[in-house]
Scaffold this motif. Structure first.
Motif, PDB file in Angstrom:
ATOM      1  N   GLU A 277       0.831  -1.211   0.000  1.00  0.00           N
ATOM      2  CA  GLU A 277       0.000   0.000   0.000  1.00  0.00           C
ATOM      3  C   GLU A 277       0.865   1.260   0.000  1.00  0.00           C
ATOM      4  OE1 GLU A 277      -4.000  -0.083   1.895  1.00  0.00           O
ATOM      5  OE2 GLU A 277      -3.099  -1.759   3.012  1.00  0.00           O
ATOM      6  N   GLY A 295     -11.658  -9.207  -5.184  1.00  0.00           N
ATOM      7  CA  GLY A 295     -11.962  -8.705  -3.852  1.00  0.00           C
ATOM      8  C   GLY A 295     -10.948  -9.130  -2.804  1.00  0.00           C
ATOM      9  N   THR A 298      -7.733  -7.037  -3.063  1.00  0.00           N
ATOM     10  CA  THR A 298      -7.814  -5.564  -3.045  1.00  0.00           C
ATOM     11  C   THR A 298      -8.689  -5.069  -1.895  1.00  0.00           C
ATOM     12  OG1 THR A 298      -9.729  -5.599  -4.522  1.00  0.00           O
ATOM     13  CG2 THR A 298      -7.568  -5.355  -5.581  1.00  0.00           C
ATOM     14  N   GLN A 299      -8.810  -5.874  -0.833  1.00  0.00           N
ATOM     15  CA  GLN A 299      -9.714  -5.530   0.276  1.00  0.00           C
ATOM     16  C   GLN A 299     -11.105  -5.195  -0.269  1.00  0.00           C
ATOM     17  OE1 GLN A 299      -7.578  -2.315   2.100  1.00  0.00           O
ATOM     18  NE2 GLN A 299      -5.889  -3.645   2.683  1.00  0.00           N
ATOM     19  N   ASN A 300     -11.612  -6.094  -1.094  1.00  0.00           N
ATOM     20  CA  ASN A 300     -12.916  -5.878  -1.737  1.00  0.00           C
ATOM     21  C   ASN A 300     -12.990  -4.532  -2.467  1.00  0.00           C
ATOM     22  OD1 ASN A 300     -14.368  -8.182  -1.734  1.00  0.00           O
ATOM     23  ND2 ASN A 300     -15.572  -7.713   0.085  1.00  0.00           N
ATOM     24  N   ASN A 301     -11.921  -4.229  -3.187  1.00  0.00           N
ATOM     25  CA  ASN A 301     -11.818  -3.016  -4.008  1.00  0.00           C
ATOM     26  C   ASN A 301     -11.777  -1.716  -3.193  1.00  0.00           C
ATOM     27  OD1 ASN A 301     -14.250  -4.529  -6.223  1.00  0.00           O
ATOM     28  ND2 ASN A 301     -12.058  -4.887  -6.144  1.00  0.00           N
ATOM     29  N   LYS A 302     -11.515  -1.855  -1.879  1.00  0.00           N
ATOM     30  CA  LYS A 302     -11.398  -0.644  -1.053  1.00  0.00           C
ATOM     31  C   LYS A 302      -9.949  -0.163  -1.010  1.00  0.00           C
ATOM     32  CE  LYS A 302     -15.687  -0.589   0.685  1.00  0.00           C
ATOM     33  NZ  LYS A 302     -16.203  -1.633  -0.224  1.00  0.00           N
ATOM     34  N   MET A 303      -9.015  -1.027  -1.353  1.00  0.00           N
ATOM     35  CA  MET A 303      -7.593  -0.655  -1.292  1.00  0.00           C
ATOM     36  C   MET A 303      -7.343   0.480  -2.283  1.00  0.00           C
ATOM     37  SD  MET A 303      -4.450  -3.331  -1.503  1.00  0.00           S
ATOM     38  CE  MET A 303      -4.532  -3.696  -3.249  1.00  0.00           C
ATOM     39  N   ARG A 304      -6.572   1.473  -1.821  1.00  0.00           N
ATOM     40  CA  ARG A 304      -6.350   2.636  -2.695  1.00  0.00           C
ATOM     41  C   ARG A 304      -5.298   2.301  -3.732  1.00  0.00           C
ATOM     42  NH1 ARG A 304      -6.858   8.361  -0.077  1.00  0.00           N
ATOM     43  NH2 ARG A 304      -6.426   8.735  -2.269  1.00  0.00           N
ATOM     44  N   ASN A 321     -14.164  -3.107 -11.591  1.00  0.00           N
ATOM     45  CA  ASN A 321     -13.928  -3.026 -10.147  1.00  0.00           C
ATOM     46  C   ASN A 321     -13.325  -1.709  -9.681  1.00  0.00           C
ATOM     47  OD1 ASN A 321     -15.070  -5.375  -9.287  1.00  0.00           O
ATOM     48  ND2 ASN A 321     -13.235  -6.593  -9.561  1.00  0.00           N
ATOM     49  N   TYR A 322     -12.651  -1.018 -10.564  1.00  0.00           N
ATOM     50  CA  TYR A 322     -12.078   0.298 -10.248  1.00  0.00           C
ATOM     51  C   TYR A 322     -12.277   1.179 -11.480  1.00  0.00           C
ATOM     52  CZ  TYR A 322      -9.397  -1.091  -6.064  1.00  0.00           C
ATOM     53  OH  TYR A 322      -9.019  -1.497  -4.811  1.00  0.00           O
ATOM     54  N   ALA A 561     -15.171  -9.244   3.593  1.00  0.00           N
ATOM     55  CA  ALA A 561     -14.729  -9.817   2.320  1.00  0.00           C
ATOM     56  C   ALA A 561     -14.981 -11.318   2.415  1.00  0.00           C
ATOM     57  CB  ALA A 561     -13.251  -9.536   2.089  1.00  0.00           C
TER      58      ALA A 561
END
Ligand SMILES: Cc1ncc(C[n+]2csc(CCOP(=O)(O)OP(=O)(O)O)c2C)c(N)n1
Length: 566
Positions: A277, A295, A298-304, A321-322, A561
């Motif tokens: 990160e 997911g 990427t922490q369920n697409n929360k990862m920056r 997803n992003y 997740a």
């Protein structure tokens, strides 16, 4: 030769020179003509015209699995490791249904698997007339777990439909294709025919102006990264060349070793660590190649993530997803080669940033080892062996979620096989399929004692087929990860996790599979070397109750997740 045998041989010889053959024979011939050498499955009344022909012709090795789920996993792993078509044959109804769970995995991983399945006679098909083995809406079931579903309605087109199914399975984005052929069609006669090799596989060429746009984004970036997924497995040389010019890399679990795992500019598959990160926060461009940005990675697409561009053979995946600034539909290798052609030999990347990537990976590896406690020598011993070219197959088990998926190094992308969809119990069969895929080095397969119970029958297949595989079973007597989740989230209530585990020494003995139980970690490496040096299947059982727990317990992915981290 006795009289009966001579008569049979004469009839067979006459049939082989006849101008016509049964569709079953034509299917077997066509598969061999396009280069299929191995197929997996379970024989049944509805596929016997094909399998009898396969046996008579003797051009394809048929591996009789004990269940269709195992057969599908074998074909899937075979396809991944051989980088060619995996072929599995099942019967209609329950048999095709048995394969469905494993086909979900092939679909998730995008494995080019041809699932040949059957149907009741056409006059009973689709009509709910209660024929034996019938499931009236079988096509709906198959469609749900297939990239494509095709039915051979008529004998005249059966071989062409088969070839189309095989081609569709391999065309990017690859995936399992179900080919359904009613048993009465298999018995009918058609003119004999020879197929001249595999039909051409369509390749999607990326748009040149989009590649220009990507090259200009890359020119502006000083701290660029590649995120390489399973779809980039065929683009290893181009991806590595980009990294050599000054682009950092990180991979998904399925994209491992697209860039050599120990490369100084690569995070490897340490993609969701704190160290990763920090790298993402500094990067000013990430090019995502052939990856779903899953997911559980990427922490369920929360990862920056930084500013994104995306390359994928499937345009439906654009920005799913992003949000992405630029999407390029096309073959990963062609796209990365096109990008290389538009970039200078050396990019003006920030050297300090590139140096930080390798250092971050080394820190992440050290952090991981700290969490393993007594199992460090085991992880290290496995990694030392796999780096030299052994296929590395893993079931869903704590030892995989922790070190197997990222620390144990792969020599090549195709040598890594694991259950991407998170389903337990597929490891034994995947180990067999991988071992039969033509790699000279012995396959090493990591198992959990809970998951292995789904497919103990396939240990007999391993012995029967003389699969060159070492099973390493991490036996903690029960569902370890479920117990850990229960401790972390359910106040330690151990519901349904402390299951009875069979005595695997006896299970192995019953099928003639050599078995060695290890109760001291220092005995592991020598046992592994002995098992690797002895041809044929072997089982090493690691008694985790005797050796003790990991120093940090793994309790699945972050809450929310869902599913087992893989
Ligand atoms: C097909 C399927 N059923 C259920 C689960 C839920 N599940 C995840 S891990 C696990 C336990 C696996 O036990 P074992 O193979 O012994 O490995 P361990 O967790 O002990 O390392 C279960 C039941 C799953 N992931 N897949």
């Amino acid at each position: 030769m006795n009289h009966e045998l001579m008569t049979r041989k004469r009839i067979e010889a006459a049939e082989e020179s006849a101008p016509e053959e049964s569709v079953g024979d034509a299917i077997a011939t066509a598969l061999a003509d396009i280069g299929v050498t191995t197929m997996f499955g379970v024989i049944s009344i509805h596929n016997m015209p094909i399998l009898d022909a396969v046996g008579r012709q003797g051009r394809i090795r048929f591996v009789p699995a004990r269940g269709e789920a195992g057969a599908m996993n074998m074909a899937d792993a075979y396809a991944r490791v051989s980088r060619s078509l995996g072929v599995v044959i099942t019967s209609t109804g329950t048999a095709a249904g048995n394969a469905a769970g494993s086909q979900v995995e092939a679909l998730t991983a995008g494995s080019p698997v041809l699932h040949i399945t059957t149907q009741v006679d056409r006059e009973f098909m689709d009509r709910d007339r209660a024929a034996i083995h019938d499931v009236p809406r079988q096509p709906d079931m198959l469609k749900a777990v297939s990239k494509h579903y095709l039915r051979a309605w008529e004998p005249a087109g059966a071989v062409d439909v088969l070839l189309e199914a095989a081609t569709l399975a391999l065309a990017a984005p690859s995936g399992p294709v179900s080919f359904e052929i009613p048993v009465d069609v298999q018995r009918l006669k058609i003119p004999r025919r020879k197929i001249a090799g595999f039909p051409a596989i369509p390749v999607r060429t990326p748009d040149a102006s989009r590649l220009d746009a990507l090259a200009s984004m890359e020119h502006q970036a000083r701290r660029p990264l590649l995120w390489l997924g399973g779809g980039a497995r065929g683009a290893a040389a181009a991806a590595t060349a980009l990294v050599e010019r000054g682009v950092g890399a990180v991979t998904s679990t399925n994209g491992r070793a697209v860039v050599p795992e120990g490369h100084a500019y690569s995070l490897g598959a340490f993609n969701m660590t704190r160290e990763a990160e920090e790298i993402y926060a500094k990067a000013d461009l990430m090019i995502v190649v052939g990856s779903r940005l899953r997911g559980n990675e990427t922490q369920n697409n929360k990862m920056r993530l930084p500013r994104l561009a995306q390359i994928d053979a499937d345009s439906l995946q654009a920005g799913r997803n992003y949000p992405v600034e630029l999407f390029i539909a096309g073959d990963a290798r062609l796209a990365l080669e096109g990008l290389l052609a538009r970039l200078p030999e050396k990019l003006d990347s920030d050297a300090a940033f590139l140096a930080e990537i390798g250092a971050a990976r080394i820190r992440a590896e050290a952090g991981l080892l700290k969490a393993l406690g007594p199992y460090v020598p085991l992880a290290e011993a496995l990694s030392r062996r796999t780096q030299s070219g052994h296929p590395w197959v893993r079931d869903v088990t704590v030892s995989n979620s922790t070190f197997g998926n990222r620390y144990v190094r792969l020599a090549e992308p195709r040598l890594g096989v694991h259950a991407l969809g998170g389903g337990i119990g597929q490891g034994i069969a995947m180990g067999v399929g991988a071992a039969l895929a033509g790699v000279p080095d012995k396959t090493i397969t990591l198992l959990g004692d809970g998951g292995a119970q789904l497919m103990v029958g396939e240990l007999a297949t391993a012995v029967d087929s003389r699969a060159n595989v070492v099973f390493v079973m991490m036996n903690d007597r029960g569902y370890g990860v479920i117990r850990n989740i229960q401790d972390a989230q359910y106040q330690g209530r151990r519901m349904y996790a402390d299951i009875l585990t069979p005595d695997y020494a006896l299970v192995c003995q019953s099928v003639g599979l050599p078995h060695k139980r290890i109760s001291r970690i220092e005995d592991f490496e020598a046992a592994l070397d002995r098992a690797l040096a002895t041809p044929g299947p072997q089982m090493i059982e690691v008694d985790m109750v005797a050796i003790g727990p990991f120093s940090q317990s793994f309790a699945g992915p972050p809450a929310g997740a869902a599913g087992q981290a893989s």
